[in-house]
Design an enzyme around this catalytic site. Structure first.
Site, PDB file in Angstrom:
ATOM      1  N   HIS A  58       1.083  -1.408  -0.061  1.00  0.00           N
ATOM      2  CA  HIS A  58       0.064  -0.409   0.244  1.00  0.00           C
ATOM      3  C   HIS A  58       0.924   1.663  -0.044  1.00  0.00           C
ATOM      4  CE1 HIS A  58      -3.872  -2.375   1.123  1.00  0.00           C
ATOM      5  NE2 HIS A  58      -3.848  -2.065   0.790  1.00  0.00           N
ATOM      6  N   CYS A  93       0.745  -2.394 -25.574  1.00  0.00           N
ATOM      7  CA  CYS A  93       1.209  -2.071 -24.540  1.00  0.00           C
ATOM      8  C   CYS A  93       2.081  -1.758 -23.211  1.00  0.00           C
ATOM      9  CB  CYS A  93      -0.858  -1.898 -23.478  1.00  0.00           C
ATOM     10  SG  CYS A  93      -0.887  -3.757 -23.668  1.00  0.00           S
TER      11      CYS A  93
HETATM   12  C1  PEP Z   1       1.840  -6.879 -20.609  1.00  0.00           C
HETATM   13  O1  PEP Z   1       2.032  -8.548 -20.342  1.00  0.00           O
HETATM   14  O2  PEP Z   1       2.770  -5.810 -21.610  1.00  0.00           O
HETATM   15  C2  PEP Z   1       1.004  -6.826 -20.593  1.00  0.00           C
HETATM   16  C3  PEP Z   1       1.031  -4.917 -20.632  1.00  0.00           C
HETATM   17  O3  PEP Z   1       0.119  -7.064 -19.189  1.00  0.00           O
HETATM   18  P1  PEP Z   1       0.841  -6.958 -17.809  1.00  0.00           P
HETATM   19  O4  PEP Z   1       2.004  -6.259 -17.385  1.00  0.00           O
HETATM   20  O5  PEP Z   1      -0.682  -6.604 -17.499  1.00  0.00           O
HETATM   21  O6  PEP Z   1       1.295  -8.470 -17.613  1.00  0.00           O
END
Ligand code: PEP
Ligand code: MG
Length: 763
Positions: free
Chosen positions: A367, A683
């Site tokens: 946290h 992402c």
């Molecule tokens: C990834 O694996 O690149 C992703 C964006 O998901 P996470 O980091 O939540 O596994």
């Protein structure tokens, strides 16, 4: 043998001063193996010698006096060869060198083993015996095993400054660099401040009491005062803190609730214990249970319980003794250091003096880390090789990007760091000045930037809008902050807030991606290889009731909006996509049925999948037929492609998304996606890094999704480079032999563009 070895190491662990511990170890080994001598030499890199640090069998006066050059004698040979040396007659070995001080004339047999930590020789441990014999394989294996464990002890002790000071391990006179976990980004300079934790349950001596009624009153009063305090703290937090972060304090309220902890404590008081003692007994039990759990999230909750209970205890004692504790307050730029930094500790620290946070225990799940990110305070968590008292009053440089702490820095390092902080704020000003300008390269390549959202990494206070939308909304964090699955209605409310926050921009919600490093406290999964196991869509497809409730909640929340997109994590087969589509369709029809009366049907959301398991790279054309978009999860793709656990510090140096093989895979994906006319976003972390954004643009990616914290920086950077240059860099990167070479090409380029400094690859 194994038991003896464990005992020896445990015994050694209990001795705080390294030199004493080494002596103890030498004696125990000599005694256990029945040899004539056991000695330990430690490396001194500056002087290029091994110094005799401890012995049982050689002359004790030789300790600290005998210094053997790295290229000298048998000790030097063991160091050079980095492997054990087992000889029956040492005196006849060509490398034998006579050191009269050690008085080893009677010894013939010699076994020396290097003590190595992370490829570095820290020292040598030896056994000697007068009998002319080779040591047995068992003895050799024993010593090698012991040396590996010893290496860890020496590394920790070295960091604690113990080598220079036998009476106290709490002194650091020279600069020390310590690694932890990056908890919250940013750079900070300050003086270590360890809040007084003298009143704590750990050291509290339990007592009996004959007046339970009074003790119950005291306990209730303690809880009441603590509750008020926690309330005040959550109100005192900065305006910018999102409500869901403030909700951390709700957990404290639940814990304070008379129905849970309170009931047990009062029962103990009735059994004849005084209030503080009853509290200690109950809390010890709770904390031990939490700590014993495999699940790191639940282990973290032990921190909350202990913190809260220490506060209750302090308030009980104030109530009982009528004394108010005068708490020491920080009066200068400080780095808050504690064994376990808790959210309350952070909230009550004077904000104007709080520059950074170091927590000896905890992770970026804690946290405190979540709150630090929300407050924009740099933090390093899990800094296990130091102690708060060691850092008290010391000058500290803290790098929350890399998870590194520099204690008592040398003057030039401090100057460099200060310059970095200045550069950071200068760049931030320049970046801010261009915020909101179109994200377009000098030669007109338009990029769309999205944000990754969902509490974990995105709540930085300087988040600048959400760019072109939310490219990844991680839904698991709200699931992790509860003690049960959130109900459909709870989820509807949460998702609706998100969809409402940008009604005209796409919001990509990922279905639950738990398992792996994100276990749910109330849904324990015990697996040997959690990252290769039941995670993401594999788990939710096996539990359609969980999946359906979540998708229904997303669809219900989206009524009246047209911006919802649904994304599936951890897809590794086409079959999973088909199954998920069937369930989503079912949920959609159910909702349509339910809203039949009012006529408000949800819009059909676009469906996408995450590309993070390498197998899908070879099935993209087939997958493209079933979905509307792809989104590359480069964090997981890197770990699966390189076979490197993304959370394992031992192999952390191998985990790198700039490995030319990973870059090759990312390039391949965008080309295939374009050939199949399917939109693709990326992402993972690489999309929000300057070097990554340039390379991805060169590859052909036009949609990058990143933490809101990086949005302005990447927007600014793209406006300074050209597509043409990014393609040239990509060509160099793809033919590089390592990520280091990739970084050096990128840094050279950034320097020539006058963009060096903080914007550098691999920083
Ligand atoms: C990834 O694996 O690149 C992703 C964006 O998901 P996470 O980091 O939540 O596994
Ligand atoms: Mg992932």
């Amino acid at each position: 043998m194994l038991t003896t070895l464990k005992q020896i190491v445990q015994e050694m662990n209990r001795i705080p001063a390294l030199d004493t511990a080494l002596f103890r170890l030498a004696s125990r080994v000599k005694q256990t193996l029945g040899v004539n001598s056991c000695s330990i030499y430690l490396a001194d890199d500056e002087a290029q010698v091994f110094t005799l640090k401890a012995t049982d069998g050689l002359h004790p006066d030789a300790v600290e006096l005998v210094r053997i050059g790295y290229a000298e004698g048998l000790i030097g040979l063991v160091g050079q060869r980095e492997e054990p040396l087992n000889i029956a007659n040492a005196q006849h070995h060509p490398r034998f060198k006579h050191y009269p001080e050690v008085k080893e004339d009677n010894y013939n047999a010699f076994l020396g083993t290097p003590i190595i930590h992370q490829r570095k020789v820290l020292g040598v441990i030896t056994l000697q015996q007068s009998e002319m014999r080779r040591f047995s394989e068992d003895e050799e294996a024993f010593l090698v095993t012991l040396a590996a464990q010893l290496a860890l002890e020496i590394t920790n002790a070295d960091i604690r400054g113990a080598l220079n000071n036998t009476s106290s391990i709490e002194t650091i006179v020279q600069q020390k660099n310590v690694r932890g976990i990056a908890g919250s980004p940013g750079l900070a300079i300050g003086v270590g401040f360890a809040p007084d934790k003298s009143v704590n349950l750990k050291n509290y001596v339990i007592k009996r009491s004959a007046s339970p009624a009074t003790e119950i009153q005291l306990y209730r009063k303690g809880v009441e005062v603590t509750r008020e305090h926690v309330d005040n703290l959550s109100h005192r937090l900065d305006e910018g803190i999102p409500d869901d972060v403030k909700a951390i304090f709700q957990l404290y309220h639940q814990l304070l609730d008379a129905n849970s902890l309170g009931r047990e404590v009062e029962e103990k008081i009735r059994e004849g214990w005084e209030a503080g003692s009853a509290l200690k007994m109950v809390v010890d039990g709770y904390a031990a249970r939490f700590q014993a759990m495999d699940d790191p999230y639940m282990q973290e909750r032990a921190i909350d319980i202990v913190d809260l209970s220490d506060r209750i205890l302090a308030n009980i004692l104030i109530e009982a003794n009528g004394k108010v504790n005068e708490e020491r307050q920080a009066i200068q730029p400080s780095i808050l250091v504690a064994e376990e930094v808790s959210a309350t500790m952070l909230a009550e620290f004077p904000r104007q003096h709080l520059k950074g946070i170091i927590s000896i225990r905890g992770s970026n799940n804690s946290h405190a880390a979540i709150l630090a990110r929300a407050m924009g305070v740099p933090a390093v968590m899990g800094c296990q090789s130091v102690s708060p008292s060691l850092l008290e009053g010391k000058e500290i440089l803290l790098d929350g990007y890399a998870g590194e702490v520099i204690i008592s820095p040398e003057r030039n390092i401090k100057a460099e760091f200060t310059q970095l902080i200045e550069e950071e704020s200068a760049i931030t000003e320049r970046i801010d000045a261009e915020a909101g300008q179109p994200c377009e390269s000098v030669d007109g390549c338009r990029m769309s930037l999205y944000i990754n959202a969902g509490l974990s990494a995105d709540v930085e206070s300087n988040a600048d809008g959400i760019g072109s939308g939310i490219g990844l909304y991680r839904t698991e964090i709200p699931f992790m902050l509860r003690e049960r699955f959130p109900s459909e209605q709870e989820q509807v409310e949460l998702y609706r807030q998100v969809l409402e926050s940008a009604p005209n921009l796409p919001i990509t919600m990922r279905t639950l991606d738990v398992g792996g490093d994100k276990p749910l406290p109330y849904f324990p999964i015990n697996e040997e290889n959690p990252f290769l196991g039941w995670r993401g869509v594999r788990l939710t497809l096996d539990h359609p009731e969980i999946f359906l409730v979540q998708v229904r909640a997303m669809l219900r929340a989206s009524i009246g909006f047209k911006n919802l997109q649904i994304m599936l994590p951890m897809i590794s087969t086409v079959g999973e996509v088909q199954e998920a589509k069937r369930l989503i369709n079912q949920a959609y029809l159910e909702i349509c049925d339910e809203v039949h009366e009012t006529g408000e049907r949800p819009n059909r959301p676009k469906l996408g999948i995450m590309l993070e398991v390498p197998s899908v790279l070879y099935q993209l054309p087939q997958l493209a037929k079933h979905v509307d978009f792809f989104s590359v999860g480069s964090n997981d793709l890197t770990q699966y492609l390189l076979a490197v656990d993304r959370n394992n510090t031992r192999v952390a140096s191998l985990y790198n998304s700039y490995h030319p093989a990973v870059l090759g895979a990312l390039y391949d994906i965008v080309q295939q996606a374009n050939n199949n006319n399917i939109p693709v976003t990326i992402c993972g972390e690489i999309a929000g890094e300057p070097a990554g954004a340039i390379l991805l643009m060169g590859m052909g990616y036009r949609k990058l999704s990143m933490s809101a914290f990086n949005l302005r920086k990447i927007n600014w950077l793209i406006r300074k480079v050209t597509l043409e240059e990014s393609k040239q860099l990509l060509a160099l990167a793809l033919t590089s032999i390592s990520h280091e070479e990739v970084f050096s090409h990128l840094n050279e380029y950034l320097e020539t563009k006058g963009l060096g400094g903080l914007i550098r690859a691999g920083a």
